[in-house]
Design an enzyme around this catalytic site. Structure first.
Site, PDB file in Angstrom:
ATOM      1  N   HIS A  24      59.254  25.574  36.070  1.00 51.52           N
ATOM      2  CA  HIS A  24      59.278  25.378  37.524  1.00 51.52           C
ATOM      3  C   HIS A  24      60.052  26.492  38.227  1.00 51.52           C
ATOM      4  O   HIS A  24      60.435  26.355  39.384  1.00 51.52           O
ATOM      5  CB  HIS A  24      59.938  24.045  37.860  1.00 51.52           C
ATOM      6  CG  HIS A  24      59.364  22.875  37.145  1.00 51.52           C
ATOM      7  ND1 HIS A  24      58.020  22.571  37.203  1.00 51.52           N
ATOM      8  CD2 HIS A  24      59.934  21.946  36.335  1.00 51.52           C
ATOM      9  CE1 HIS A  24      57.798  21.488  36.470  1.00 51.52           C
ATOM     10  NE2 HIS A  24      58.941  21.100  35.930  1.00 51.52           N
TER      11      HIS A  24
ATOM     12  N   HIS B   8      53.931  19.145  36.727  1.00 51.13           N
ATOM     13  CA  HIS B   8      53.900  19.299  35.271  1.00 51.13           C
ATOM     14  C   HIS B   8      52.481  19.432  34.759  1.00 51.13           C
ATOM     15  O   HIS B   8      52.171  19.066  33.637  1.00 51.13           O
ATOM     16  CB  HIS B   8      54.557  18.105  34.587  1.00 51.13           C
ATOM     17  CG  HIS B   8      55.967  17.879  35.015  1.00 51.13           C
ATOM     18  ND1 HIS B   8      56.281  17.147  36.121  1.00 51.13           N
ATOM     19  CD2 HIS B   8      57.122  18.332  34.497  1.00 51.13           C
ATOM     20  CE1 HIS B   8      57.590  17.124  36.262  1.00 51.13           C
ATOM     21  NE2 HIS B   8      58.129  17.842  35.311  1.00 51.13           N
TER      22      HIS B   8
END
Ligand SMILES: Nc1ncnc2c1ncn2[C@@H]1O[C@H](COP(=O)(O)OP(=O)(O)O)[C@@H](O)[C@H]1O
Ligand SMILES: Nc1ncnc2c1ncn2[C@@H]1O[C@H](COP(=O)(O)OP(=O)(O)O)[C@@H](O)[C@H]1O
Ligand SMILES: [Mg+2]
Ligand SMILES: [Mg+2]
Ligand SMILES: [Mg+2]
Ligand SMILES: [Mg+2]
Lengths: 209, 333, 333, 209
Positions: free
Chosen positions: C57, C219
C-alpha cells in the site's frame, strides 16, 4: 493555378490527412511516438476552420494562413517544419494572382527550402526531406521539358512516393526515430509519407487542368 | 484502453482544470492558452524560468510550477511538443524584466518549437536564453542521432535552477547553472510495459510477458534493445552502469540519485530499485548525498523506471536544498 | 508477472532497506523486527501514534512516519496484517510515557493482531488506545459483514491526529480526535485492473478489457460489482455519490477531498477525476477547502482510484494544515 | 497419543500446508486476498524450524510453541486465530504425558474454543468454524460410542470435510470474504479448508494406532 485551385488543394489535403490519421500514426508508432497522424489531422482541421475566410484571400495569404495555423496548432517536429514550409511557399508566391507551372515549381522549392532551413536534415536521414527533394527535382525536370502542370505535379508525386518508399531501409539519423538506431531500419518514415500525401493532393487538383 | 478519462481529445484540458482546482493557491491555469503560471508571476527583477513539452509526463512540468522552481509550464498534447504560441504566452506572463530562461528537453519537436518561440519573444524585445537538456545515455553516438534526449535531469535541473533564480541572480548566471547541471547529470530508463496514447487507443509497442525494453525515452518510443525480464538488481545494474561510466563518477564523488517511476510502477518497487542502486554506488565508494524516489517524469501508465545521477558540489547541493513549494515538490516552507 | 523485484520473499525486506537508505534523516528501519520508527522516537511526554498493515500500500504506512504524523509503522507481508510482535516492538519504541495510539484499519486480520499486541503492551504496563478506521462505503449492512473496511480516511486521519499529538495532547484527546476524523470521513474505490501478489505470481482476479470493478478494497479483493468500463465523469459519480450520501454532506459544508491512485494509475488521470469531483461538489454547493491528489494508499500496481471525503471543521483543518515532515507528505517545514 | 505422535502430527501438518500452499491461496483469491496458503506455509515453516527442539518437550509445551510461533509469523486473520487455537489446546493438555482418546477430544474442543473466542464467529458465517464445529461434535459422538482414537479422528475429519464443503453455498459474513456480499456464494472457504487439512493430518497419524 488560381487561389480557388489552391483552396481546393488545401481542402483535399485536409481530407487526406483525416483519412490517413490512423495510418500515419501507426507508422509513427513503429519508430516514433505514435502521434504524427494526430498532429497532422489536428493541424489541418484548424486550417479547415479557416477555409470560409480563405476564399477571398490571394494565394500567398492563403499559404501564409496555413503556415501560421500549422505552427500554432500542430506542435511536435512536424508543426514548425510544415509551418515554415507553407510560410516560405507564401513568400515565394507573394503578389501573384495566378501560378503558372514555373511558379508552382518555385513554390515547391520554397516549401522544401523551409523544411531544410528549419530542420537541417539532408537526404538519407529518413525524414520528409527524402520525399520532397526528389519530388522537387522531378518537378523541375518536367518543367524544363515543357510539361503541363498536371504532368509536373503527377511526376513530382511519383518521385515523392519513391523517395518515401526509399526511407524504409534507411537508418534514421534525425528526429525521434534516430533514437532507435538500427531498429529504425525497415520502417517507412511517417513524415515522408505525409509529404507525399500533400503532393498527391496537389496532383489530384492539377489533374483537372 | 483502460483509463480514467472522458473524451481522448479532452484529456489535457480536463487534467489542467483538475490542477487548477487542486492548486489554485500556487498556480494560475490558462486553459485557453494552455499555460500554467505561478500565481505571483511576473516577479519584478526575477528571471522567469519556464519549460514545457508534451503532456503525459505528469507531474512534469506543470507540477513543478511554484516558488523556487518554474514560473510557468507549457503542456502540449500527449507526447507532442507544445506550440510556439504557448511558449510565447508563458514567456510574456513570467517576464519580470530580468529575462526568461527556456528549459528545453532535447527532442526535435521541442527544440524547433521553442526556437520559434524564442525568435518571437526576441521580436517582442524579451531577453530569452535557452538551455537544452540531453542526459539520456541510452542514445549513443549523437552525431548519428538528433542527439541525446532530455529526461530525468530536467526535473532536477528545474529545481536547482529555480532555487538560484529565486535569489534574483541574472539570466546569464541562471542559464550557466542550468548548463552545469545538465553537464553533471545522466539518465537511463527501461520499460516493463508499453503505454497507450489516449487518442490512439492501443499500446505504442507490444511487449511479450517475458520481455522488457532497455533504453526507452519518455514518449513510449521503443527502447534501444529488447531483452528478457531480469531481476530488479540486474535491471538497476543495466541502468546505473552506463550512467556512472558516461558521467565518469569516481570513488569519493557525491551524487544526487533520482529513481523515477514511469507512471505504472508502484513506490514499493522503486524503493527496491533504490536499494539496489545504493548497494552499487556504495560498492564504488560513491556517496548518495541527496535523493529523490518517486514518479516525477512519467510516460502515461507505462510500467518501468529510470535512474538519474547528478554529480553534486556545494553550489548544486545548496540550490537543491533551497525551499521549494510546487504541487509536486515541496520542502523548506 | 512483470515487476521490478528480486525474489518475491525479499520484496518487503528490500523495500524497507531502500526506504532506510533514502530517508535515514527521518526514519530508523529495523529490518529484523520489521518496524519503521521516527528517528527521534521516543519523544518524552508525547503520545506515540503507530499504525501498520499489510505491505503493498506504499507509501502507507511507512512513508507517513516522521514529524507531525506517525511515530512508527509495522509493515506486514504483502496484503497480510503484521504480527503482534511487530506492533509490540513499535509500541515500546515510541512510548514516551504518555501512552500509544494504535491506528487500525478494519480488517479482521489487522484488528485481531493489534488486539493481541494491545494485550501484550498492557501486560508490559504501556497505556494503549486503539482506533479502528472503517470508512469504506462500498461495504454495506455491516451487521452482515466484518464491518466497513478502513481505507483512504486512514491516511488523512494519521496526518490530522499526528498534528495534534505533536502538540503534546494527552492520549484520550488524541484518540478522541482520531474517532472524530473517522466518523467524519467516507471513501469508495474502483479498479481498472487487478494486481499481482509477488509470491502468488498471477493476478488476484481477472478483468475483461471492457470491465471494471466498483467497490474494491485495497488488497486486490474483488469489488462489490463488476460493470462495463465508463468515463472518468461517470466513475467519479459512482464513487462520490455514495460517499456524499453516507456522510450526509449538505450545501455549505466544507470538505477535505482526497483523490487517490491505486498504484498503476498516473497522475494525469487523477487530476481528471479530481476535476470531475470538483464539478460534482461545486454543483451541490459543497466546498473543497483542502485536497490531496496522488497515490498514497495503493494496491501494488493496480490501476484504479478511490475518493475520500472528510467533513472539515476548524479543529480538523488546523491539524491538517499543521507542519508535517515524512517521506511521503511534507509541508510547513 | 504421545508427544512423539503430536510431533508427527505437526510435521505432517507442516508438509500438508506446503503441498496445499497454492490451493489455499487460489481459494483465497476467489473471495479474499490471495494469501491464505502463503500465510499458513510461512507459519508452519517457522514451526518446522523448531521441530528439533520440540522432540524433548511435553505435549502442552509443543502445542504452546506452535501457538506462539504462528502468532508471531502468520499475521492476517488466520495467525491470531490458529495461534490462539493451539495456545488453548496447550492449556487443555497441560501436565499430560500422554493423551487418551478423551484428552484428544478435549484438546480439539479447546482448539475450536480458541478460534471462536478470538474471532467471535458462529457456524454458517463461512469460516474455519464451519469445519471445526461439526468435527468436534463428531469426535465427541464417536468418543461416547467408545470408538478408538483412529475412529474418532477419522470421523472428525470426515465431518470437517463436509463442513468445509458446506461453506461453498454460504454467504460470508465474517472476514474478508464478507465484503463480497452475494459474490462470496459458490466458493469454498480457505480457512475451513486449512482446518480440515489440520484434522486430516491428525487422523493420518492416529490411523497408525
Ligand atoms: N530535423 C528534421 N528535418 C526534417 N524532418 C524531420 C526532422 N525531424 C523529424 N522530422 C520529420 O518529422 C516526422 C515526425 O513528426 P511528428 O511525429 O509529428 O513529430 P514528433 O516526432 O515530435 O512526434 C518524422 O517522421 C520526420 O519525417
Ligand atoms: N472472525 C473469524 N472467525 C473465524 N475465522 C475467520 C474469521 N475471519 C476470517 N476467518 C478465517 O480466516 C480465513 C482467511 O485467512 P487469511 O487469508 O490467512 O487471512 P486474511 O483474511 O487476513 O488474509 C478465512 O477463510 C476464514 O476461514
Ligand atoms: Mg511523433
Ligand atoms: Mg510527438
Ligand atoms: Mg491477508
Ligand atoms: Mg487472505
Amino acid at each position: 493555378m488560381t487561389n480557388e485551385d489552391v483552396l481546393h488543394w488545401l481542402e483535399r489535403t485536409a481530407d487526406v490527412m483525416r483519412e490517413n490519421r490512423a495510418y500515419l500514426t501507426d507508422l509513427d508508432s513503429a519508430i516514433g511516438d505514435a502521434d504524427h497522424g494526430i498532429n497532422m489531422d489536428r493541424g489541418f482541421s484548424a486550417v479547415r476552420d479557416k477555409f470560409p475566410s480563405m476564399a477571398s484571400m490571394d494565394i500567398s495569404t492563403q499559404l501564409r494562413t496555413v503556415g501560421t495555423t500549422l505552427v500554432s496548432t500542430v506542435g511536435g517536429a512536424s508543426g514548425p517544419l510544415y509551418g515554415t514550409a507553407y510560410l516560405r511557399a507564401a513568400g515565394a508566391t507573394s503578389a501573384k494572382q495566378e501560378l503558372a507551372p514555373a511558379d508552382v515549381v518555385v513554390m515547391l522549392e520554397a516549401f522544401l527550402g523551409g523544411i531544410v532551413a528549419r530542420g537541417k536534415a539532408q537526404t538519407g536521414e529518413k525524414t520528409m526531406v527524402d520525399a520532397l527533394t526528389p519530388a522537387v527535382a522531378a518537378a523541375k525536370r518536367a518543367l524544363d521539358q515543357g510539361a503541363t502542370l498536371a504532368q509536373i505535379t503527377s511526376q513530382a508525386t511519383a518521385a515523392a512516393e519513391e523517395g518515401m518508399k526509399a526511407t524504409i531501409p534507411m537508418l534514421a539519423t534525425k528526429g525521434r526515430a534516430s533514437y532507435l538506431g538500427e531498429r529504425s531500419i525497415g520502417h517507412q518514415d511517417p513524415g515522408a509519407t505525409s509529404s507525399w500525401l500533400i503532393l498527391r493532393s496537389l496532383a489530384e487538383i492539377c489533374a483537372g487542368q | 484502453m483502460k483509463k480514467l478519462i472522458n473524451r481522448p481529445e479532452d484529456v489535457v484540458k480536463e487534467a489542467l482544470a483538475g490542477m487548477q482546482a487542486a492548486h489554485s493557491d500556487l498556480i494560475r491555469v490558462d486553459i485557453e492558452q494552455r499555460i500554467i503560471v505561478r500565481k505571483d508571476a511576473p516577479i519584478q527583477g526575477k528571471v522567469g524560468v519556464i519549460s514545457g513539452g508534451g503532456s503525459g509526463h505528469e507531474p512534469m512540468h506543470g507540477g513543478f510550477v511554484g516558488y523556487g522552481m518554474l514560473d510557468a509550464a507549457c503542456p502540449g498534447e500527449v507526447f507532442t511538443s507544445p506550440v510556439p504560441d504557448q511558449m510565447l504566452a508563458a514567456t510574456k506572463a513570467v517576464n519580470g524584466g530580468a529575462g526568461v530562461l527556456h528549459v528545453v528537453k532535447n527532442y526535435t519537436g521541442d527544440v524547433l518549437n521553442f526556437e520559434m518561440a524564442a525568435e518571437m519573444a526576441a521580436a517582442d524585445g524579451i531577453e530569452v536564453e535557452s538551455v537544452v537538456t540531453n542526459d539520456d545515455v541510452a542514445v549513443q553516438d549523437s552525431t548519428w542521432t538528433a542527439g541525446r534526449r532530455g529526461v530525468g535531469v530536467t526535473v532536477l535541473l528545474e529545481k536547482i535552477v529555480g532555487g538560484l533564480a529565486e535569489t534574483g541572480a541574472p539570466l546569464a548566471q541562471v542559464a550557466e547553472l542550468a548548463r552545469k547541471v545538465n553537464n553533471q547529470g545522466r539518465s537511463m530508463g527501461m520499460a516493463l510495459t508499453s503505454c497507450t496514447v489516449p487518442s490512439v487507443g492501443k499500446p505504442t509497442f507490444e511487449l511479450g510477458e517475458d520481455e522488457m525494453e532497455i533504453g526507452i525515452g519518455i514518449h513510449g518510443e521503443p527502447g534501444r534493445r529488447r531483452v528478457k525480464l531480469a531481476s530488479a538488481a540486474e535491471v538497476t545494474e543495466m541502468l546505473a552502469t552506463p550512467v556512472i561510466e558516461d558521467l565518469g563518477l569516481k570513488a569519493g564523488d557525491q551524487v544526487l540519485a533520482f529513481v523515477n517511476g514511469m507512471g505504472g510502477t508502484p513506490l514499493i518497487e522503486l524503493y527496491i530499485v533504490f536499494d539496489a542502486l545504493h548497494r552499487i554506488l556504495h560498492g564504488k565508494n560513491i556517496t548518495i548525498a541527496r535523493n529523490l524516489v518517486g514518479s516525477y517524469i512519467t510516460s502515461l501508465e507505462m510500467a518501468g523506471a529510470s535512474i538519474t545521477l547528478v554529480r553534486l558540489d556545494d553550489e548544486l547541493t545548496r540550490y537543491w536544498d533551497a525551499p521549494v513549494h510546487t504541487p509536486a515538490l515541496r520542502w523548506g516552507r
